[in-house]
Motif scaffolding. Structure first.
Motif, PDB file in Angstrom:
ATOM      1  N   SER A 223       0.828  -1.212   0.000  1.00  0.00           N
ATOM      2  CA  SER A 223       0.000   0.000   0.000  1.00  0.00           C
ATOM      3  C   SER A 223       0.863   1.262   0.000  1.00  0.00           C
ATOM      4  O   SER A 223       0.354   2.376   0.004  1.00  0.00           O
ATOM      5  CB  SER A 223      -0.925   0.015   1.225  1.00  0.00           C
ATOM      6  N   GLY A 224       2.204   1.057   0.018  1.00  0.00           N
ATOM      7  CA  GLY A 224       3.121   2.187  -0.048  1.00  0.00           C
ATOM      8  C   GLY A 224       3.617   2.670   1.302  1.00  0.00           C
ATOM      9  O   GLY A 224       4.359   3.647   1.394  1.00  0.00           O
ATOM     10  N   GLN A 225       3.213   1.992   2.375  1.00  0.00           N
ATOM     11  CA  GLN A 225       3.647   2.375   3.714  1.00  0.00           C
ATOM     12  C   GLN A 225       4.954   1.661   4.069  1.00  0.00           C
ATOM     13  O   GLN A 225       5.352   0.713   3.409  1.00  0.00           O
ATOM     14  CB  GLN A 225       2.550   2.062   4.722  1.00  0.00           C
ATOM     15  N   GLU A 226       5.576   2.126   5.134  1.00  0.00           N
ATOM     16  CA  GLU A 226       6.914   1.632   5.492  1.00  0.00           C
ATOM     17  C   GLU A 226       6.898   0.909   6.842  1.00  0.00           C
ATOM     18  O   GLU A 226       6.235   1.340   7.781  1.00  0.00           O
ATOM     19  CB  GLU A 226       7.893   2.806   5.553  1.00  0.00           C
ATOM     20  N   ILE A 227       7.612  -0.206   6.910  1.00  0.00           N
ATOM     21  CA  ILE A 227       7.822  -0.909   8.178  1.00  0.00           C
ATOM     22  C   ILE A 227       9.264  -0.627   8.593  1.00  0.00           C
ATOM     23  O   ILE A 227      10.197  -1.232   8.073  1.00  0.00           O
ATOM     24  CB  ILE A 227       7.570  -2.428   8.037  1.00  0.00           C
ATOM     25  N   LYS A 228       9.437   0.334   9.521  1.00  0.00           N
ATOM     26  CA  LYS A 228      10.789   0.756   9.890  1.00  0.00           C
ATOM     27  C   LYS A 228      11.505  -0.285  10.747  1.00  0.00           C
ATOM     28  O   LYS A 228      12.709  -0.477  10.637  1.00  0.00           O
ATOM     29  CB  LYS A 228      10.722   2.096  10.633  1.00  0.00           C
ATOM     30  N   ASN A 229      10.749  -0.937  11.645  1.00  0.00           N
ATOM     31  CA  ASN A 229      11.337  -1.957  12.516  1.00  0.00           C
ATOM     32  C   ASN A 229      10.526  -3.246  12.370  1.00  0.00           C
ATOM     33  O   ASN A 229       9.517  -3.424  13.059  1.00  0.00           O
ATOM     34  CB  ASN A 229      11.331  -1.470  13.967  1.00  0.00           C
ATOM     35  N   PRO A 230      10.945  -4.124  11.459  1.00  0.00           N
ATOM     36  CA  PRO A 230      10.142  -5.326  11.170  1.00  0.00           C
ATOM     37  C   PRO A 230       9.845  -6.198  12.388  1.00  0.00           C
ATOM     38  O   PRO A 230       8.749  -6.733  12.514  1.00  0.00           O
ATOM     39  CB  PRO A 230      11.000  -6.089  10.149  1.00  0.00           C
ATOM     40  N   LYS A 231      10.817  -6.327  13.310  1.00  0.00           N
ATOM     41  CA  LYS A 231      10.588  -7.173  14.492  1.00  0.00           C
ATOM     42  C   LYS A 231       9.508  -6.573  15.391  1.00  0.00           C
ATOM     43  O   LYS A 231       8.606  -7.271  15.847  1.00  0.00           O
ATOM     44  CB  LYS A 231      11.881  -7.359  15.290  1.00  0.00           C
ATOM     45  N   ALA A 232       9.626  -5.262  15.650  1.00  0.00           N
ATOM     46  CA  ALA A 232       8.643  -4.594  16.504  1.00  0.00           C
ATOM     47  C   ALA A 232       7.265  -4.618  15.842  1.00  0.00           C
ATOM     48  O   ALA A 232       6.248  -4.854  16.505  1.00  0.00           O
ATOM     49  CB  ALA A 232       9.075  -3.163  16.779  1.00  0.00           C
TER      50      ALA A 232
END
Length: 206
Positions: free
Chosen positions: A71-80
């Motif tokens: 959707s164009g959003q970002e996952i900055k910390n995949p684990k969290a």
């Protein structure tokens, strides 16, 4: 040459891959993933789910992560992100289970009523609901009807449902059978309440 920079999707997929198979990790990384896995299992137990449903939770969390990234959003910390989203998934599973248990009770009543034909002929509202429920069941697609009968009327566990389907040539995982069963219940509820609404409007004209 330096190490290849991973894309946001690759970073997220790497976390999920290591959750599923953490054996190839270095010691410090393995400890971090073990803590994440144990955290998800702890949340499962808190909501009265067995540890072995962690695969289902991770799979659903992964699907949501991919959808989120696409959707164009970002996952900055995949684990969290995985830790928080997996908790949301477990909470939703718990809500679905409670709905399922409520419908279990209706379906058990329906089964008992079928065994006692006299109760179906009585005029109280409970028996009216049972008649509508029976009609709603008949309006389901054959596959949905079969799943609901096996799980909720015959009382088989999901593992037994999968075995039954496999004996009839339909190979599905327990997770997919459970998801199909939940969708079938939602369709059953929708049909039931549509019939109930129609029944009320018909009576108002009598």
């Amino acid at each position: 040459m330096g190490e290849k920079t991973l894309t946001p999707r690759e970073k997220f997929e790497s976390v999920v891959k290591h959750l599923v198979n953490p054996t190839s990790l270095k010691t410090n990384e393995a400890t971090s993933y073990a803590a994440l896995i144990n955290g998800i299992k702890k949340n499962l137990r808190q909501f009265n789910f067995p540890d072995d449903q962690i695969d289902e939770v991770i799979n659903e969390t992964y699907l949501r992560g991919i959808k989120f990234l696409e959707s164009g959003q970002e996952i900055k910390n995949p684990k969290a992100w995985t830790r928080v989203t997996s908790l949301y998934v477990i909470r939703e599973m718990s809500r679905e289970q409670k709905k399922e248990q409520l419908w279990d009770s209706h379906l058990i009543e329906h089964q008992k009523a079928l065994e006692d034909s006299h109760s179906l002929s009585s005029a109280n509202s409970e028996d009216e609901n049972l008649k509508l429920l029976e009609l709603a069941l008949q309006k389901l697609e054959p596959k949905d009807y079969k799943l609901i009968v096996l799980r909720h009327i015959e009382g088989l566990s999901w593992q037994q449902v999968v075995s039954h389907l496999a004996s009839n040539g339909e190979v599905v995982t327990e997770s997919s059978a459970r998801q199909r069963g939940n969708r079938a219940l939602k369709r059953l509820r929708k049909i039931f309440f549509e019939l109930k609404k129609h029944n009320k409007s018909t009576k108002s004209y009598d």
